[in-house]
Design a protein around this motif. Structure first.
Motif, PDB file in Angstrom:
ATOM      1  N   VAL A 104       0.835  -1.207   0.000  1.00 19.59           N
ATOM      2  CA  VAL A 104       0.000   0.000   0.000  1.00 19.59           C
ATOM      3  C   VAL A 104       0.870   1.259   0.000  1.00 19.59           C
ATOM      4  CG1 VAL A 104      -1.663   1.322   1.372  1.00 19.59           C
ATOM      5  CG2 VAL A 104      -2.005  -1.123   1.022  1.00 19.59           C
ATOM      6  N   VAL A 105       1.904   1.286   0.836  1.00 18.94           N
ATOM      7  CA  VAL A 105       2.774   2.462   0.900  1.00 18.94           C
ATOM      8  C   VAL A 105       3.470   2.692  -0.437  1.00 18.94           C
ATOM      9  CG1 VAL A 105       4.895   3.359   1.956  1.00 18.94           C
ATOM     10  CG2 VAL A 105       3.103   2.405   3.395  1.00 18.94           C
ATOM     11  N   LEU A 106       4.023   1.639  -1.032  1.00 24.12           N
ATOM     12  CA  LEU A 106       4.695   1.794  -2.324  1.00 24.12           C
ATOM     13  C   LEU A 106       3.726   2.229  -3.425  1.00 24.12           C
ATOM     14  CD1 LEU A 106       7.212  -1.178  -2.485  1.00 24.12           C
ATOM     15  CD2 LEU A 106       7.729   1.247  -2.346  1.00 24.12           C
ATOM     16  N   SER A 107       2.526   1.694  -3.418  1.00 23.09           N
ATOM     17  CA  SER A 107       1.544   2.061  -4.440  1.00 23.09           C
ATOM     18  C   SER A 107       1.172   3.536  -4.342  1.00 23.09           C
ATOM     19  CB  SER A 107       0.286   1.219  -4.293  1.00 23.09           C
ATOM     20  OG  SER A 107       0.578  -0.133  -4.452  1.00 23.09           O
ATOM     21  N   VAL A 108       0.932   4.006  -3.126  1.00 24.82           N
ATOM     22  CA  VAL A 108       0.572   5.412  -2.936  1.00 24.82           C
ATOM     23  C   VAL A 108       1.734   6.317  -3.345  1.00 24.82           C
ATOM     24  CG1 VAL A 108       0.031   7.157  -1.180  1.00 24.82           C
ATOM     25  CG2 VAL A 108      -1.174   4.980  -1.179  1.00 24.82           C
ATOM     26  N   ARG A 109       2.940   5.981  -2.939  1.00 25.75           N
ATOM     27  CA  ARG A 109       4.102   6.813  -3.272  1.00 25.75           C
ATOM     28  C   ARG A 109       4.370   6.809  -4.777  1.00 25.75           C
ATOM     29  NH1 ARG A 109       5.201  10.796  -0.916  1.00 25.75           N
ATOM     30  NH2 ARG A 109       7.374  10.711  -1.495  1.00 25.75           N
ATOM     31  N   LEU A 110       4.241   5.662  -5.433  1.00 22.76           N
ATOM     32  CA  LEU A 110       4.433   5.609  -6.882  1.00 22.76           C
ATOM     33  C   LEU A 110       3.413   6.483  -7.598  1.00 22.76           C
ATOM     34  CD1 LEU A 110       5.189   1.838  -7.537  1.00 22.76           C
ATOM     35  CD2 LEU A 110       6.654   3.754  -8.135  1.00 22.76           C
ATOM     36  N   THR A 111       2.171   6.427  -7.159  1.00 23.07           N
ATOM     37  CA  THR A 111       1.125   7.255  -7.759  1.00 23.07           C
ATOM     38  C   THR A 111       1.439   8.732  -7.564  1.00 23.07           C
ATOM     39  OG1 THR A 111      -0.505   5.509  -7.364  1.00 23.07           O
ATOM     40  CG2 THR A 111      -1.348   7.722  -7.779  1.00 23.07           C
ATOM     41  N   GLN A 112       1.877   9.106  -6.367  1.00 20.70           N
ATOM     42  CA  GLN A 112       2.226  10.502  -6.104  1.00 20.70           C
ATOM     43  C   GLN A 112       3.381  10.962  -6.977  1.00 20.70           C
ATOM     44  OE1 GLN A 112       2.927  10.304  -1.904  1.00 20.70           O
ATOM     45  NE2 GLN A 112       0.846  10.962  -1.400  1.00 20.70           N
ATOM     46  N   VAL A 113       4.389  10.137  -7.124  1.00 16.25           N
ATOM     47  CA  VAL A 113       5.546  10.507  -7.943  1.00 16.25           C
ATOM     48  C   VAL A 113       5.145  10.675  -9.401  1.00 16.25           C
ATOM     49  CG1 VAL A 113       7.735   9.610  -8.858  1.00 16.25           C
ATOM     50  CG2 VAL A 113       7.299   9.548  -6.412  1.00 16.25           C
ATOM     51  N   ILE A 114       4.327   9.772  -9.912  1.00 17.93           N
ATOM     52  CA  ILE A 114       3.907   9.868 -11.317  1.00 17.93           C
ATOM     53  C   ILE A 114       3.075  11.118 -11.541  1.00 17.93           C
ATOM     54  CG2 ILE A 114       2.505   8.767 -13.102  1.00 17.93           C
ATOM     55  CD1 ILE A 114       3.429   6.060 -11.908  1.00 17.93           C
ATOM     56  N   VAL A 115       2.143  11.425 -10.628  1.00 14.87           N
ATOM     57  CA  VAL A 115       1.336  12.635 -10.769  1.00 14.87           C
ATOM     58  C   VAL A 115       2.228  13.878 -10.678  1.00 14.87           C
ATOM     59  CG1 VAL A 115      -0.430  14.066  -9.630  1.00 14.87           C
ATOM     60  CG2 VAL A 115      -0.845  11.642 -10.006  1.00 14.87           C
ATOM     61  N   TYR A 116       3.193  13.854  -9.759  1.00 13.62           N
ATOM     62  CA  TYR A 116       4.113  14.982  -9.617  1.00 13.62           C
ATOM     63  C   TYR A 116       4.901  15.223 -10.901  1.00 13.62           C
ATOM     64  CZ  TYR A 116       8.107  17.760  -8.241  1.00 13.62           C
ATOM     65  OH  TYR A 116       9.080  18.723  -8.189  1.00 13.62           O
ATOM     66  N   PHE A 117       5.457  14.159 -11.473  1.00 14.74           N
ATOM     67  CA  PHE A 117       6.228  14.324 -12.700  1.00 14.74           C
ATOM     68  C   PHE A 117       5.345  14.785 -13.852  1.00 14.74           C
ATOM     69  CE2 PHE A 117       9.637  11.360 -11.012  1.00 14.74           C
ATOM     70  CZ  PHE A 117      10.530  12.400 -10.825  1.00 14.74           C
TER      71      PHE A 117
END
Length: 121
Positions: A104-117
């Protein structure tokens, strides 16, 4: 009697290399990354649409949420598949709980990074 560290290393290496654990791990990581990208695309469409895009697609916000929901459903199915595989191998409950937390933590962080980029471009 064999030392504890050697026995643990033998069990871990057997699980990863002989029982296709590494292939399964990379498969789940690839699926998690794909699902995170789908969720990020949906959330980006729902929250970052410009005025010209909103005029051409009046339901872009709804479609973005539907795409993000689809990504969340796929992510949940991938997690359930991984938990089912862990249960078949009779891993302890603590390892399964840790897998859920990390997933769950990795999924949320990956989503945040992709949206940020995507937002920075």
């Amino acid at each position: 009697m064999e030392p504890w560290g050697k026995r643990m290393w033998r069990d871990v290496s057997s699980e990863l290399f002989d029982n296709e654990g590494l292939d399964t791990l990379f498969s789940h990581a690839r699926n998690m990354l794909t699902c995170a990208a789908i969720i990020a695309a949906g959330l980006y469409a729902a929250h970052h649409m410009g005025p010209q895009a909103a005029l051409s697609l009046p339901n872009a916000h709804i479609a973005g949420y539907i795409v993000a929901g689809f990504g969340v459903a796929m992510l949940g199915l991938n997690l359930l598949d991984g938990l089912r595989r862990l249960a078949k191998r009779r891993h302890p409950l603590l390892l399964r709980a840790l897998a859920i937390f990390v997933y769950v933590v990795l999924s949320v962080r990956l989503t945040q990074v992709i949206v940020y980029f995507r937002s920075a471009v």
